[in-house]
Motif scaffolding. Structure first.
Motif, mmCIF file in Angstrom:
data_model
loop_
_atom_site.group_PDB
_atom_site.id
_atom_site.type_symbol
_atom_site.label_atom_id
_atom_site.label_comp_id
_atom_site.label_asym_id
_atom_site.label_seq_id
_atom_site.Cartn_x
_atom_site.Cartn_y
_atom_site.Cartn_z
ATOM 1 N N GLY A 162 0.786 -1.218 0.000
ATOM 2 C CA GLY A 162 0.000 0.000 0.000
ATOM 3 C C GLY A 162 0.822 1.275 0.000
ATOM 4 N N LEU A 163 0.131 2.376 -0.238
ATOM 5 C CA LEU A 163 0.753 3.691 -0.315
ATOM 6 C C LEU A 163 1.338 4.072 1.049
ATOM 7 C CD1 LEU A 163 1.163 6.027 -2.335
ATOM 8 C CD2 LEU A 163 -0.965 7.015 -1.451
ATOM 9 N N HIS A 164 2.609 4.451 1.037
ATOM 10 C CA HIS A 164 3.308 4.816 2.268
ATOM 11 C C HIS A 164 4.472 5.741 1.917
ATOM 12 C CE1 HIS A 164 5.765 1.521 0.724
ATOM 13 N NE2 HIS A 164 6.750 1.957 1.492
ATOM 14 N N LEU A 165 5.114 6.238 2.953
ATOM 15 C CA LEU A 165 6.319 7.042 2.765
ATOM 16 C C LEU A 165 7.211 6.869 3.978
ATOM 17 C CD1 LEU A 165 6.245 9.895 4.635
ATOM 18 C CD2 LEU A 165 4.455 10.418 3.015
ATOM 19 N N HIS A 166 8.422 7.363 3.835
ATOM 20 C CA HIS A 166 9.411 7.358 4.924
ATOM 21 C C HIS A 166 9.912 8.792 5.055
ATOM 22 C CE1 HIS A 166 9.291 3.042 4.300
ATOM 23 N NE2 HIS A 166 9.508 3.280 3.021
ATOM 24 N N CYS A 167 9.877 9.321 6.256
ATOM 25 C CA CYS A 167 10.303 10.712 6.474
ATOM 26 C C CYS A 167 11.815 10.880 6.384
ATOM 27 C CB CYS A 167 9.809 11.202 7.828
ATOM 28 S SG CYS A 167 8.008 11.256 7.956
ATOM 29 N N TYR A 168 12.571 9.851 6.787
ATOM 30 C CA TYR A 168 14.019 9.972 6.894
ATOM 31 C C TYR A 168 14.787 8.939 6.077
ATOM 32 C CZ TYR A 168 12.191 12.501 10.861
ATOM 33 O OH TYR A 168 11.454 13.342 11.651
ATOM 34 N N HIS A 169 14.097 7.977 5.507
ATOM 35 C CA HIS A 169 14.748 6.890 4.788
ATOM 36 C C HIS A 169 14.476 6.981 3.288
ATOM 37 C CE1 HIS A 169 14.728 5.243 8.857
ATOM 38 N NE2 HIS A 169 15.742 4.491 8.455
ATOM 39 N N ALA A 170 15.463 6.582 2.516
ATOM 40 C CA ALA A 170 15.321 6.442 1.071
ATOM 41 C C ALA A 170 15.263 4.952 0.745
ATOM 42 C CB ALA A 170 16.510 7.078 0.362
ATOM 43 N N GLU A 171 14.613 4.628 -0.364
ATOM 44 C CA GLU A 171 14.577 3.242 -0.837
ATOM 45 C C GLU A 171 14.983 3.229 -2.305
ATOM 46 O OE1 GLU A 171 11.369 0.383 1.022
ATOM 47 O OE2 GLU A 171 10.428 2.280 0.455
ATOM 48 N N THR A 172 15.775 2.241 -2.654
ATOM 49 C CA THR A 172 16.160 2.020 -4.036
ATOM 50 C C THR A 172 15.789 0.588 -4.390
ATOM 51 O OG1 THR A 172 17.994 3.574 -3.817
ATOM 52 C CG2 THR A 172 18.075 2.062 -5.688
ATOM 53 N N PHE A 173 15.175 0.407 -5.558
ATOM 54 C CA PHE A 173 14.734 -0.910 -6.017
ATOM 55 C C PHE A 173 15.410 -1.219 -7.353
ATOM 56 C CE2 PHE A 173 11.346 1.161 -3.674
ATOM 57 C CZ PHE A 173 10.965 0.203 -2.747
ATOM 58 N N TYR A 174 15.899 -2.442 -7.488
ATOM 59 C CA TYR A 174 16.497 -2.901 -8.742
ATOM 60 C C TYR A 174 15.834 -4.218 -9.111
ATOM 61 C CZ TYR A 174 19.835 -4.102 -12.353
ATOM 62 O OH TYR A 174 20.396 -4.426 -13.556
ATOM 63 N N ILE A 175 15.189 -4.276 -10.272
ATOM 64 C CA ILE A 175 14.413 -5.444 -10.674
ATOM 65 C C ILE A 175 15.340 -6.502 -11.286
ATOM 66 C CG2 ILE A 175 12.448 -6.287 -12.008
ATOM 67 C CD1 ILE A 175 11.774 -4.151 -9.798
ATOM 68 N N ASP A 193 4.941 9.197 -6.215
ATOM 69 C CA ASP A 193 4.689 10.631 -6.278
ATOM 70 C C ASP A 193 3.643 10.985 -7.340
ATOM 71 O OD1 ASP A 193 5.145 13.108 -5.112
ATOM 72 O OD2 ASP A 193 6.795 13.627 -6.465
ATOM 73 N N GLY A 194 2.596 10.157 -7.429
ATOM 74 C CA GLY A 194 1.501 10.427 -8.348
ATOM 75 C C GLY A 194 1.624 9.790 -9.719
ATOM 76 N N ASP A 195 2.744 9.130 -10.007
ATOM 77 C CA ASP A 195 2.969 8.519 -11.317
ATOM 78 C C ASP A 195 2.983 6.996 -11.216
ATOM 79 O OD1 ASP A 195 3.347 10.991 -12.637
ATOM 80 O OD2 ASP A 195 5.449 11.030 -11.992
ATOM 81 N N TRP A 196 2.314 6.336 -12.168
ATOM 82 C CA TRP A 196 2.404 4.884 -12.305
ATOM 83 C C TRP A 196 3.477 4.566 -13.338
ATOM 84 C CZ3 TRP A 196 0.863 0.938 -9.542
ATOM 85 C CH2 TRP A 196 -0.242 1.066 -8.712
ATOM 86 N N MET A 197 4.281 3.532 -13.081
ATOM 87 C CA MET A 197 5.279 3.074 -14.045
ATOM 88 C C MET A 197 5.509 1.575 -13.851
ATOM 89 S SD MET A 197 8.302 4.981 -12.027
ATOM 90 C CE MET A 197 7.108 6.232 -11.639
ATOM 91 N N THR A 198 5.859 0.905 -14.921
ATOM 92 C CA THR A 198 6.196 -0.515 -14.847
ATOM 93 C C THR A 198 7.706 -0.653 -14.836
ATOM 94 O OG1 THR A 198 4.161 -1.179 -15.961
ATOM 95 C CG2 THR A 198 5.984 -2.752 -16.001
ATOM 96 N N GLY A 202 10.219 11.182 2.125
ATOM 97 C CA GLY A 202 9.080 12.076 1.983
ATOM 98 C C GLY A 202 8.242 11.865 0.740
ATOM 99 N N VAL A 203 8.596 10.902 -0.111
ATOM 100 C CA VAL A 203 7.869 10.671 -1.356
ATOM 101 C C VAL A 203 6.960 9.451 -1.196
ATOM 102 C CG1 VAL A 203 8.076 10.139 -3.815
ATOM 103 C CG2 VAL A 203 9.694 11.713 -2.740
ATOM 104 N N GLU A 204 5.651 9.656 -1.414
ATOM 105 C CA GLU A 204 4.693 8.559 -1.306
ATOM 106 C C GLU A 204 4.928 7.552 -2.425
ATOM 107 O OE1 GLU A 204 0.737 10.214 -1.351
ATOM 108 O OE2 GLU A 204 0.957 11.015 0.669
ATOM 109 N N HIS A 205 4.834 6.264 -2.073
ATOM 110 C CA HIS A 205 5.007 5.214 -3.068
ATOM 111 C C HIS A 205 4.255 3.948 -2.657
ATOM 112 C CE1 HIS A 205 8.277 4.872 -0.145
ATOM 113 N NE2 HIS A 205 8.409 3.588 -0.463
ATOM 114 N N ALA A 206 3.933 3.149 -3.654
ATOM 115 C CA ALA A 206 3.258 1.866 -3.479
ATOM 116 C C ALA A 206 3.714 0.979 -4.624
ATOM 117 C CB ALA A 206 1.740 2.044 -3.517
ATOM 118 N N CYS A 207 3.501 -0.320 -4.507
ATOM 119 C CA CYS A 207 3.823 -1.195 -5.635
ATOM 120 C C CYS A 207 2.972 -2.452 -5.605
ATOM 121 C CB CYS A 207 5.311 -1.526 -5.693
ATOM 122 S SG CYS A 207 5.978 -2.419 -4.297
ATOM 123 N N ILE A 208 2.860 -3.035 -6.782
ATOM 124 C CA ILE A 208 2.075 -4.240 -6.975
ATOM 125 C C ILE A 208 2.728 -5.011 -8.114
ATOM 126 C CG2 ILE A 208 0.471 -3.051 -8.534
ATOM 127 C CD1 ILE A 208 -1.764 -4.800 -7.312
#
Length: 154
Positions: free
Chosen positions: A50-63, A73-78, A90-96
């Motif tokens: 679900g949609l969430h954010l982190h105030c102090y942490h960054a996340e990086t994803f590599y597929i 941040d309001g954009d859908w991407m595959t 501080g950036v809202e994100h979710a994934c499925i």
């Protein structure tokens, strides 16, 4: 003399199995002195976060395999094989997991570290703990997880 490096073979690392994913900690908070955590996340077809954010942490994803749809941040991407996404604090994100994809695998860097410690505490929760909103909220706050809502509609 203790080793000044860590070695984690394929399929190794502290692992946490959930109903929709199986996560392996490859580089822990302890390994990096708290600077970051590196994890491998194996996603099943029913995975969604679900949609969430982190105030102090960054996340990086590599597929590494399959594809995952991200809402950032309001954009859908595959994100397909080889895609790298970085989500600053501080950036809202979710994934499925992407439609038609049976499974996916990705690396996740959580910086500074802590997500491995969150999972270590979460795995000890009982059903009653999960129903205790105050206890869940306290754990999320401790590990900088701000739940905003469900996965947004496309």
């Amino acid at each position: 003399m203790s080793k000044r490096y860590s070695y984690v073979p394929a399929g190794g690392g502290t692992n946490y199995e959930w109903s929709a994913d199986h996560t392996f900690v490859k580089v822990s908070s302890a390994d990096t002195g708290g600077h970051y955590t590196l994890m491998e996340d194996n996603l099943e077809a029913n995975f969604k976060l679900g949609l969430h954010l982190h105030c102090y942490h960054a996340e990086t994803f590599y597929i590494l395999e399959g594809s995952v749809d991200f809402y950032i941040d309001g954009d859908w991407m595959t994100a397909a094989l080889g895609t790298c996404l970085h989500v600053p604090p501080g950036v809202e994100h979710a994934c499925i997991i992407s439609e038609g994809c049976d499974a996916a695998r990705m690396l996740m860097i959580y910086q500074p570290s802590g997500f491995d410690q969150y999972l270590e505490e979460l795995v000890k929760f009982s059903d009653a703990d999960f129903e205790n909103n105050a206890k869940v909220a306290a754990l999320n706050k401790k590990y900088d997880i701000v739940n905003v809502g469900p996965v947004p509609a496309r």
